[in-house]
Design a protein around this motif. Structure first.
Motif, PDB file in Angstrom:
ATOM      1  N   ARG A  25       0.819  -1.203   0.000  1.00  0.00           N
ATOM      2  CA  ARG A  25       0.000   0.000   0.000  1.00  0.00           C
ATOM      3  C   ARG A  25       0.860   1.262   0.000  1.00  0.00           C
ATOM      4  O   ARG A  25       0.598   2.208  -0.718  1.00  0.00           O
ATOM      5  CB  ARG A  25      -0.912   0.027   1.224  1.00  0.00           C
ATOM      6  N   ALA A  82       2.351   1.766  -3.347  1.00  0.00           N
ATOM      7  CA  ALA A  82       1.313   2.155  -4.307  1.00  0.00           C
ATOM      8  C   ALA A  82       1.007   3.644  -4.176  1.00  0.00           C
ATOM      9  O   ALA A  82       0.853   4.357  -5.178  1.00  0.00           O
ATOM     10  CB  ALA A  82       0.048   1.322  -4.057  1.00  0.00           C
ATOM     11  N   HIS A 124       0.445   2.163 -12.019  1.00  0.00           N
ATOM     12  CA  HIS A 124       0.799   0.949 -11.288  1.00  0.00           C
ATOM     13  C   HIS A 124      -0.311  -0.042 -11.575  1.00  0.00           C
ATOM     14  O   HIS A 124      -1.443   0.152 -11.163  1.00  0.00           O
ATOM     15  CB  HIS A 124       0.918   1.308  -9.804  1.00  0.00           C
ATOM     16  N   LEU A 125       0.019  -1.072 -12.324  1.00  0.00           N
ATOM     17  CA  LEU A 125      -1.026  -1.917 -12.889  1.00  0.00           C
ATOM     18  C   LEU A 125      -1.154  -3.281 -12.237  1.00  0.00           C
ATOM     19  O   LEU A 125      -2.133  -3.969 -12.437  1.00  0.00           O
ATOM     20  CB  LEU A 125      -0.788  -2.085 -14.395  1.00  0.00           C
ATOM     21  N   ARG A 126      -0.167  -3.690 -11.480  1.00  0.00           N
ATOM     22  CA  ARG A 126      -0.259  -5.015 -10.891  1.00  0.00           C
ATOM     23  C   ARG A 126       0.648  -5.126  -9.669  1.00  0.00           C
ATOM     24  O   ARG A 126       1.726  -4.541  -9.639  1.00  0.00           O
ATOM     25  CB  ARG A 126       0.147  -6.086 -11.911  1.00  0.00           C
ATOM     26  N   GLN A 127       0.150  -5.868  -8.673  1.00  0.00           N
ATOM     27  CA  GLN A 127       0.970  -6.213  -7.508  1.00  0.00           C
ATOM     28  C   GLN A 127       1.007  -7.729  -7.425  1.00  0.00           C
ATOM     29  O   GLN A 127       0.004  -8.381  -7.701  1.00  0.00           O
ATOM     30  CB  GLN A 127       0.303  -5.751  -6.213  1.00  0.00           C
ATOM     31  N   GLN A 128       2.131  -8.252  -6.974  1.00  0.00           N
ATOM     32  CA  GLN A 128       2.188  -9.686  -6.742  1.00  0.00           C
ATOM     33  C   GLN A 128       2.875  -9.980  -5.417  1.00  0.00           C
ATOM     34  O   GLN A 128       3.685  -9.188  -4.930  1.00  0.00           O
ATOM     35  CB  GLN A 128       2.969 -10.396  -7.849  1.00  0.00           C
ATOM     36  N   VAL A 129       2.555 -11.139  -4.882  1.00  0.00           N
ATOM     37  CA  VAL A 129       3.239 -11.666  -3.709  1.00  0.00           C
ATOM     38  C   VAL A 129       3.652 -13.091  -4.027  1.00  0.00           C
ATOM     39  O   VAL A 129       2.826 -13.874  -4.508  1.00  0.00           O
ATOM     40  CB  VAL A 129       2.317 -11.691  -2.470  1.00  0.00           C
ATOM     41  N   ALA A 148       8.199 -15.115 -11.525  1.00  0.00           N
ATOM     42  CA  ALA A 148       7.458 -13.865 -11.331  1.00  0.00           C
ATOM     43  C   ALA A 148       8.245 -12.676 -11.879  1.00  0.00           C
ATOM     44  O   ALA A 148       7.669 -11.755 -12.474  1.00  0.00           O
ATOM     45  CB  ALA A 148       7.145 -13.665  -9.839  1.00  0.00           C
ATOM     46  N   GLU A 164       8.061 -12.747 -15.735  1.00  0.00           N
ATOM     47  CA  GLU A 164       6.750 -12.305 -16.215  1.00  0.00           C
ATOM     48  C   GLU A 164       6.640 -10.786 -16.136  1.00  0.00           C
ATOM     49  O   GLU A 164       6.201 -10.130 -17.081  1.00  0.00           O
ATOM     50  CB  GLU A 164       5.632 -12.925 -15.384  1.00  0.00           C
ATOM     51  N   ARG A 214       6.134  -7.253 -18.977  1.00  0.00           N
ATOM     52  CA  ARG A 214       4.942  -6.407 -18.920  1.00  0.00           C
ATOM     53  C   ARG A 214       5.226  -4.965 -18.581  1.00  0.00           C
ATOM     54  O   ARG A 214       4.511  -4.070 -18.996  1.00  0.00           O
ATOM     55  CB  ARG A 214       3.981  -6.935 -17.832  1.00  0.00           C
TER      56      ARG A 214
END
Lengths: 418, 418
Positions: free
Chosen positions: A25, A28, A38-43, A54, A57, A61
């Motif tokens: 957060r 972001a 900001h188009l994507r978050q990953q864990v 990850a 990928e 992008r």
């Protein structure tokens, strides 16, 4: 390749639910304030293969990848190694990184352990991202044209300090910050989210500024966001939009930003040099606690009586036994007597009283769970009215809505009396 | 195809950093407690194309995909539509879903709006995942062999209720839960998380059962989890562990599961056929609200006085002007007079009083922000003692700790008197 950013947080404790991902957060918010999409978050967890996948990928992008976690000295800290492996690169020890780690440990009077040496390893060509408050440095690395990765430790204070000292200036200098964002939150009470969305349906389609609705506990919100070349220009986009929304919704809009119903009521009282006291049955002190949550509440909030038991309604607030017997505790006459009683007792300008059935037990066909009577007694007379909240969301929900509704009624009464 | 689960949270507000992703953590905890491996979390915004891409990617990696958000009635709620599109499926209106929405609105006395109709659309073959507390249902859909998606709204309370009522039983019935897990939460008040962790350090290393510490607002918790072939066997692993922990921590452990300090205090009062009343200054009603939050609170909770202004301390509770002038409002003599006053006024067995400086203003060198005096008056006499909370975490934190500390002191006093 888009100029957008992604966030990748690394740590098995996030996947186990042991900790909340507050880093995502915070980052972001920073990206939004820099105007970086900001188009994507990953864990992902502390697993080398999945981490490599990850990273690869994301590299396909986005323009910038921000990672947190996995930079420490233990064997499950794999971030730097996995990122290097994702691009077929190997690690080399950086003398300047190792010197910084030694200096920090010496300053703390601690000796150097071999495991810490791993933290001085970076891929060839990566720039050191110094950690001014911890031993694990990060890196800024462009392993292929048009893709840069910035790594941070998972410790929030270290990550934030590193972002502010090094990463943010780097992103600006690299020309990645796109314009300036300005944002405003409008807060509403008294209509459901779907009604609010319908009344501004045309505005929800806008691309700049954007308008997005959010539901809270009783309260609903609209977030307005504008993007422009300067803060002034961004604000200038927001102002006519806010005016338009306010003209549509009128006093359903109770505030902006960090306002609460309680803070708005206290501000209205301050302007009139008036005070309020509460007489609470089913909320047990919740209205008072909401008022007391506001810094400086003592200017307008006197206190009141928690009349949970009928004996307290009678003995302290002076509600008559007849009234309780004839109308029942949950009724307009009792609410009015409570409001008048607390006003008399404390000398406050306004008395707010609530009496209701929060459930899960105690409801009847005539007086179901969720029925609440709310009374206001003030300089210009007294009024009481019942309201029926849905019982399905439970006791805490009914209590929360009762607190908000009581404060909102006082707000509307103060506005009308102005 | 791995038997693992992924979580996909949908909402532009998460990418803008407007809200923290607490749903992801809660769901991660649930998956862990079911023994379902959880290997990746993602967040995407309210964007149809990126949502479709994220769903397709997940479908290539995992057995179960859990989504949150994007089920509402507004145009930016795209989840169901995008998931259907990801598998080339179209949406159909479900009469039973629409009937449930109509019934819910009717119960709230609201009329049906056209936009809500979208919430009754599901892909062909999807099973409805009912939402007992809101209008947006979810779905359980297996669009291809070996891949199931479960959708939930973003509102945490709705998501949790739907998980517990439908999703968890479904996952167990589908044979996706790994073995049987039994879990117990032990709750503590009166020591920091690091001290708690040290006193059970050896137990934190265990693999089955596991012990994990969590910090809350003042409260700290230990989650005990055991895995076995049967519920009985799992419980049998937990029992000696719980006994061991309780013997180490004694009455620092105040409860288990959904217990709160308030519910434990009310239960102790019920056993003794006694009652409590509160006299609150700096908490403004927060202790009362905590007690009133417990269903059936009326058995033991009488109510009390919110003596925020000194005039109420004097006029309603009978605190002497001399006491306020000589000792100040934040002092043991005033706290004792408040506790005695509310006990006299309400006839309750116990009076609990708090007076303190919640800040941010009002502190002095002698009486800094964070200083609170807490008094208990009861059948066996009165006692008051000061406590100083750290000012650095702000007003709400000090108020929350004061509520907990006051209830905990009453709990210990009731235990000692037993």
């Amino acid at each position: 390749m888009s100029p957008a950013a992604e966030i990748l947080c690394i740590g098995t404790e996030l996947l186990l639910g042991t900790i909340t991902n507050t880093n995502a957060r915070w980052l972001a918010e920073q990206l939004a304030s820099l105007g970086i999409p900001h188009l994507r978050q990953q864990v992902v967890g502390d697993n080398r293969e999945r981490l490599i996948a990850a990273v690869r990928e994301a590299a396909g992008r986005c323009r910038v990848l921000i990672t947190t976690g996995g930079l420490g000295p233990t064997p499950d800290d794999l971030t730097t190694e996995a990122i290097a492996a994702a691009f077929g690169s190997s690690l080399e020890e950086r003398p300047e990184a190792w010197a910084a780690i030694e200096a920090r440990l010496a300053a703390r009077g601690r000796s150097v352990s071999a495991s810490l040496r791993r933290q001085a390893l970076l891929p060839a060509g990566a720039e050191l991202l110094p950690n001014p408050t911890g031993t694990a440095p990060g890196m800024i690395w462009t392993p292929k044209p048009g893709f840069t990765v910035l790594t941070f430790p998972g410790v929030p204070s270290e990550m934030r300090a590193m972002w502010q000292a090094t990463a943010e200036p780097w992103l600006r200098a690299a020309g990645l910050a796109g314009g300036v964002f300005a944002s405003r939150l409008l807060r509403f009470w008294g209509l459901p989210e779907s009604d609010l969305a319908e009344r501004v349906a045309d505005l929800l389609e806008g691309l700049n500024p954007t308008v997005a609705p959010y539901a809270g506990a009783g309260e609903v919100k609209l977030r307005l966001t504008a993007r422009a070349d300067s803060p002034t220009a961004a604000q200038a986009l927001l102002e006519p939009l806010e005016a338009d929304i306010r003209s549509r919704l009128g006093d359903l809009c109770f505030g902006t930003g960090d306002d609460s119903l309680a803070s708005v009521v206290l501000e209205l009282l301050r302007q009139r040099d008036e005070t309020v006291a509460v007489a609470e049955s089913c909320t047990g002190g919740g209205i008072g606690a909401a008022l007391a949550a506001v810094p400086g509440a003592s200017d307008g909030f006197q206190g009141g009586v928690i009349a949970y038991a009928n004996a307290v309604k009678q003995g302290v607030l002076g509600v008559s036994e007849t009234s309780l017997a004839v109308h029942g505790a949950v009724s307009d006459p009792v609410a009015l007597a409570m409001a008048a009683g607390v006003r008399r007792l404390t000398g406050a300008s306004w008395g707010v009283a609530v009496t209701g059935i929060a459930g899960p037990d105690g409801g009847t066909a005539a007086k179901p769970v969720g029925l609440v009577h709310i009374a206001l007694a003030g300089p210009d007379g007294s009024r009481s009215e019942g309201v029926r909240f849905s019982a399905s969301r439970g006791r805490a929900w009914i209590q929360t809505l009762t607190v908000g509704e009581a404060l909102n009624r006082l707000r509307l009464r103060l506005l009308a009396a102005a």
